[in-house]
Motif scaffolding. Structure first.
Motif, PDB file in Angstrom:
ATOM      1  N   GLY A 197       4.135   8.844  -3.455  1.00 25.43           N
ATOM      2  CA  GLY A 197       4.308   7.423  -3.149  1.00 25.43           C
ATOM      3  C   GLY A 197       4.600   6.642  -4.417  1.00 25.43           C
ATOM      4  N   ILE A 198       5.034   5.401  -4.236  1.00 24.78           N
ATOM      5  CA  ILE A 198       5.354   4.550  -5.388  1.00 24.78           C
ATOM      6  C   ILE A 198       4.895   3.121  -5.104  1.00 24.78           C
ATOM      7  N   GLY A 199       4.725   2.329  -6.145  1.00 24.84           N
ATOM      8  CA  GLY A 199       4.329   0.917  -5.998  1.00 24.84           C
ATOM      9  C   GLY A 199       3.007   0.817  -5.260  1.00 24.84           C
ATOM     10  N   GLY A 200       2.977  -0.048  -4.251  1.00 24.21           N
ATOM     11  CA  GLY A 200       1.748  -0.241  -3.484  1.00 24.21           C
ATOM     12  C   GLY A 200       1.314   1.001  -2.735  1.00 24.21           C
ATOM     13  N   SER A 201       2.208   1.972  -2.612  1.00 21.64           N
ATOM     14  CA  SER A 201       1.849   3.201  -1.900  1.00 21.64           C
ATOM     15  C   SER A 201       1.185   4.232  -2.809  1.00 21.64           C
ATOM     16  N   PHE A 202       0.949   3.882  -4.082  1.00 23.24           N
ATOM     17  CA  PHE A 202       0.174   4.817  -4.918  1.00 23.24           C
ATOM     18  C   PHE A 202      -0.761   4.148  -5.919  1.00 23.24           C
TER      19      PHE A 202
ATOM     20  N   ILE B 209       3.186   9.022   1.412  1.00 23.51           N
ATOM     21  CA  ILE B 209       2.882   7.638   1.790  1.00 23.51           C
ATOM     22  C   ILE B 209       4.099   6.760   1.509  1.00 23.51           C
ATOM     23  N   SER B 210       4.694   6.241   2.557  1.00 18.93           N
ATOM     24  CA  SER B 210       5.781   5.283   2.368  1.00 18.93           C
ATOM     25  C   SER B 210       5.857   4.438   3.623  1.00 18.93           C
ATOM     26  N   LYS B 211       5.665   3.137   3.445  1.00 15.40           N
ATOM     27  CA  LYS B 211       5.677   2.275   4.629  1.00 15.40           C
ATOM     28  C   LYS B 211       7.069   2.259   5.244  1.00 15.40           C
ATOM     29  N   SER B 212       8.074   2.069   4.398  1.00 18.23           N
ATOM     30  CA  SER B 212       9.440   1.999   4.925  1.00 18.23           C
ATOM     31  C   SER B 212       9.952   3.388   5.288  1.00 18.23           C
ATOM     32  N   GLY B 213       9.456   4.378   4.590  1.00 15.59           N
ATOM     33  CA  GLY B 213       9.947   5.740   4.800  1.00 15.59           C
ATOM     34  C   GLY B 213      11.314   5.955   4.179  1.00 15.59           C
ATOM     35  N   GLY B 214      11.803   4.940   3.442  1.00  8.74           N
ATOM     36  CA  GLY B 214      13.158   5.066   2.917  1.00  8.74           C
ATOM     37  C   GLY B 214      13.251   4.837   1.415  1.00  8.74           C
ATOM     38  N   THR B 215      12.139   4.894   0.698  1.00 11.99           N
ATOM     39  CA  THR B 215      12.177   4.623  -0.749  1.00 11.99           C
ATOM     40  C   THR B 215      12.619   5.883  -1.490  1.00 11.99           C
ATOM     41  N   LEU B 216      13.586   5.711  -2.389  1.00 11.69           N
ATOM     42  CA  LEU B 216      14.250   6.857  -3.016  1.00 11.69           C
ATOM     43  C   LEU B 216      13.287   7.807  -3.749  1.00 11.69           C
ATOM     44  N   GLU B 217      12.446   7.244  -4.631  1.00 16.33           N
ATOM     45  CA  GLU B 217      11.611   8.100  -5.495  1.00 16.33           C
ATOM     46  C   GLU B 217      10.695   9.010  -4.676  1.00 16.33           C
ATOM     47  N   PRO B 218       9.868   8.453  -3.755  1.00 16.04           N
ATOM     48  CA  PRO B 218       9.027   9.358  -2.956  1.00 16.04           C
ATOM     49  C   PRO B 218       9.838  10.254  -2.028  1.00 16.04           C
ATOM     50  N   ALA B 219      11.000   9.754  -1.557  1.00 15.40           N
ATOM     51  CA  ALA B 219      11.790  10.580  -0.632  1.00 15.40           C
ATOM     52  C   ALA B 219      12.267  11.853  -1.345  1.00 15.40           C
TER      53      ALA B 219
ATOM     54  N   VAL C  16       0.854  -5.611   6.966  1.00 10.99           N
ATOM     55  CA  VAL C  16       0.202  -5.395   5.662  1.00 10.99           C
ATOM     56  C   VAL C  16       1.263  -4.843   4.701  1.00 10.99           C
ATOM     57  N   GLY C  17       1.552  -5.594   3.653  1.00 11.56           N
ATOM     58  CA  GLY C  17       2.565  -5.157   2.683  1.00 11.56           C
ATOM     59  C   GLY C  17       2.004  -4.110   1.736  1.00 11.56           C
ATOM     60  N   GLY C  18       2.897  -3.353   1.080  1.00  6.88           N
ATOM     61  CA  GLY C  18       2.485  -2.247   0.212  1.00  6.88           C
ATOM     62  C   GLY C  18       1.398  -2.599  -0.790  1.00  6.88           C
ATOM     63  N   ARG C  19       1.609  -3.657  -1.559  1.00  6.61           N
ATOM     64  CA  ARG C  19       0.649  -3.952  -2.639  1.00  6.61           C
ATOM     65  C   ARG C  19      -0.663  -4.539  -2.125  1.00  6.61           C
ATOM     66  N   TYR C  20      -0.752  -4.788  -0.821  1.00  8.22           N
ATOM     67  CA  TYR C  20      -2.011  -5.266  -0.228  1.00  8.22           C
ATOM     68  C   TYR C  20      -2.641  -4.173   0.644  1.00  8.22           C
TER      69      TYR C  20
ATOM     70  N   GLY D 235       2.633  -9.506 -10.293  1.00 10.31           N
ATOM     71  CA  GLY D 235       4.032  -9.571 -10.715  1.00 10.31           C
ATOM     72  C   GLY D 235       4.980  -9.630  -9.531  1.00 10.31           C
ATOM     73  N   GLU D 236       4.741  -8.762  -8.547  1.00 12.04           N
ATOM     74  CA  GLU D 236       5.659  -8.666  -7.415  1.00 12.04           C
ATOM     75  C   GLU D 236       5.430  -9.817  -6.415  1.00 12.04           C
ATOM     76  N   SER D 237       4.203 -10.325  -6.389  1.00  9.65           N
ATOM     77  CA  SER D 237       3.922 -11.413  -5.439  1.00  9.65           C
ATOM     78  C   SER D 237       4.410 -12.751  -5.974  1.00  9.65           C
TER      79      SER D 237
ATOM     80  N   TYR E 171      17.519  -4.200  -6.930  1.00  5.45           N
ATOM     81  CA  TYR E 171      17.735  -3.022  -7.788  1.00  5.45           C
ATOM     82  C   TYR E 171      18.054  -1.786  -6.934  1.00  5.45           C
ATOM     83  N   LYS E 172      17.391  -1.705  -5.775  1.00  3.13           N
ATOM     84  CA  LYS E 172      17.619  -0.545  -4.898  1.00  3.13           C
ATOM     85  C   LYS E 172      19.089  -0.486  -4.482  1.00  3.13           C
ATOM     86  N   LYS E 173      19.650  -1.658  -4.166  1.00  3.09           N
ATOM     87  CA  LYS E 173      21.038  -1.746  -3.712  1.00  3.09           C
ATOM     88  C   LYS E 173      21.989  -1.225  -4.793  1.00  3.09           C
TER      89      LYS E 173
HETATM   90  O1  PA5 Z   1       4.312  -3.937  -2.450  1.00  2.00           O
HETATM   91  C1  PA5 Z   1       5.294  -3.415  -1.954  1.00  2.00           C
HETATM   92  O2  PA5 Z   1       5.660  -3.666  -0.795  1.00  2.00           O
HETATM   93  C2  PA5 Z   1       6.108  -2.388  -2.727  1.00  2.00           C
HETATM   94  O3  PA5 Z   1       5.660  -2.231  -4.024  1.00  2.00           O
HETATM   95  C3  PA5 Z   1       6.058  -1.043  -2.012  1.00  2.00           C
HETATM   96  O4  PA5 Z   1       4.731  -0.599  -1.952  1.00  2.00           O
HETATM   97  C4  PA5 Z   1       6.917   0.011  -2.743  1.00  2.00           C
HETATM   98  O5  PA5 Z   1       8.220  -0.480  -2.924  1.00  2.00           O
HETATM   99  C5  PA5 Z   1       6.961   1.308  -1.954  1.00  2.00           C
HETATM  100  O6  PA5 Z   1       7.479   1.076  -0.665  1.00  2.00           O
HETATM  101  P1  PA5 Z   1       7.297   2.120   0.501  1.00  2.00           P
HETATM  102  O7  PA5 Z   1       5.862   2.280   0.800  1.00  2.00           O
HETATM  103  O8  PA5 Z   1       8.052   1.529   1.646  1.00  2.00           O
HETATM  104  O9  PA5 Z   1       7.916   3.424   0.032  1.00  2.00           O
END
Ligand code: PA5
Length: 418
Positions: free
Chosen positions: A72-77, A127-137, A188-192, A272-274, A406-408
């Protein structure tokens, strides 16, 4: 459980902001019940007891494996990684070692870990909420291949998917394979999401007491859901806003224990992200002292003064000390027998005073103990304060349009590769 020492001028202004703070409180209370909004984290632990128990039970079952690979990445780890780093050597329960992948695209990093896993006994939690994030995929494809190669039919029992309950690639995969799954609710967003299965399953697997953690969040809700300017989360939010209004655009989170390093990464993502949007926000950075007093300390004390400091101090005494020497070759005998943690405390107090002498605004957050409970409590404090801080600033806390940007661009370049 928590004591905050603000610079006095923040407190004086509390009355001026009372109406605004209470209005924002009411707005958050109203929005938390709207499934199209992202404030579901406020009541998540009260409304989702079944899913919490499921995450806990599944996590505890995983303790039979040596390692749990968390993809996972970001809020998912960051939540699980930060709690794990702090607590793993402070608990007695034997759990899995957590290994985190999918949070970067370094070939070297992945190669090392996959080679090591080949020789290890492991399970996987993607763990990926969107299921489409490049790094964890990417990482998931590779670790899933290894898992299946190594364990054949049994691989299925060693894989748990944490994702959106209805949509995304991972949800599709679960539908077609029947893997065990846990849900990250849509609101519930990733970072929460630290107190949802995103954080709870890996932490339970690592041997951490999830009930204690949830008890800490409950205590936090008791204190930081209060509609009052006495609410310390709201006071911290106001202090940050007033600092920004005075041209202090950088908040330096400061800890005095290296195990808190990733906790500050979690904080940096949360704030930072919020907050960092529409050309606004406070840039969060972090230091670990006393290490960084010998690198960034000079700049903090005497460089361009655009920052304020938020010190995180946990009361802890490991009761270790050093011995007296007959020849006192380094003149440290006067400290012989003194607790190392007390020496650390004095280093924090002395540095704080030096920074205050240099005119650097300073917020000291002191927490009674370093445990799953106190971390749950403190993290809820920061989440609640973050919502308030964003609304005070006039930005939407729960989106991240810059991340999508950045993803785009990366996707465009990757498409050109073939
Ligand atoms: O807080 C957020 O929403 C982001 O940091 C996500 O957690 C991060 O981009 C990972 O997204 P996802 O869980 O969809 O792979």
């Amino acid at each position: 459980m928590l004591k905050i020492n603000f610079d006095d001028y923040y407190r004086i202004l509390l009355n001026d902001f009372e109406e605004q703070i209470l209005n924002i409180h009411d707005k958050m209370e109203k929005l938390k019940n709207d499934s199209n909004q992202y404030l579901g984290w406020i009541d998540y632990i009260t409304d989702n007891k079944e899913e919490i128990t499921k995450a806990k039970v599944l996590g505890e079952k995983l303790r039979i494996y040596k390692k749990l690979v968390v993809v996972g990445i970001g809020g998912s780890f960051l939540g699980a990684k930060s709690f794990y780093d702090i607590l793993k050597d402070r608990i007695d329960t034997q759990g899995c070692e957590l290994v985190f992948i999918g949070n970067n695209i370094s070939g070297n990093y992945l190669k090392q870990i996959l080679e090591d896993l080949e020789k290890s006994d492991f399970a996987v939690n993607v763990i990926s909420k969107s299921g489409g994030t490049l790094e964890p995929a990417i990482a998931f494809r590779m670790v899933k291949d290894l898992l299946e190669k190594k364990y054949g039919q049994e691989a299925k029992e060693r894989l748990i998917v944490t994702t959106d309950p209805v949509s995304g690639n991972l949800r599709k995969l679960v539908g077609s394979t029947g893997y065990e799954t846990l849900a990250i609710p849509g609101n519930v967003g990733g970072r929460y999401s630290i107190f949802t299965p995103v954080g709870l399953l890996p932490l339970a697997a690592a041997g951490i007491d999830v009930d204690e953690l949830i008890a800490g969040v409950e205590a936090g809700k008791n204190d930081f859901d209060r509609r009052s300017t006495d609410n310390l989360a709201y006071q911290y939010a106001l202090a940050r806003q007033l600092a920004e209004a005075k041209g202090k655009y950088i908040e330096i989170y400061t800890a005095y224990d290296p195990t808190l390093s990733y906790y500050m990464e979690w904080l940096k993502q949360l704030y930072g992200e919020s907050e960092g949007k529409d050309g606004k926000g406070i840039y969060p950075m972090s230091v670990i002292n006393t290490r960084d007093l010998h690198s960034l300390g000079q700049f903090i004390q005497e460089g361009r003064q655009k920052h304020f400091e938020t010190i995180l101090w946990f009361e802890e005494d490991k009761k270790i000390s050093f011995n007296s020497y007959e020849n006192d070759f380094d003149s440290l005998n006067f400290l012989a027998g003194t607790s190392i943690d007390m020496i650390n405390r004095k280093a924090m107090e002395g540095t704080r005073q030096a920074h205050k002498n240099g005119g650097i605004p300073n917020i000291l957050i002191e927490v009674k103990e370093l445990s799953a409970k106190s971390l749950g409590y403190l993290s809820y404090f920061f989440m609640k304060a973050c919502g308030m801080t964003c609304y005070l600033l006039g930005v939407e806390p729960f989106n991240q349009p810059g991340v999508e940007e950045y993803k785009k661009e990366v996707k465009k370049l990757l498409k050109e590769l073939n």
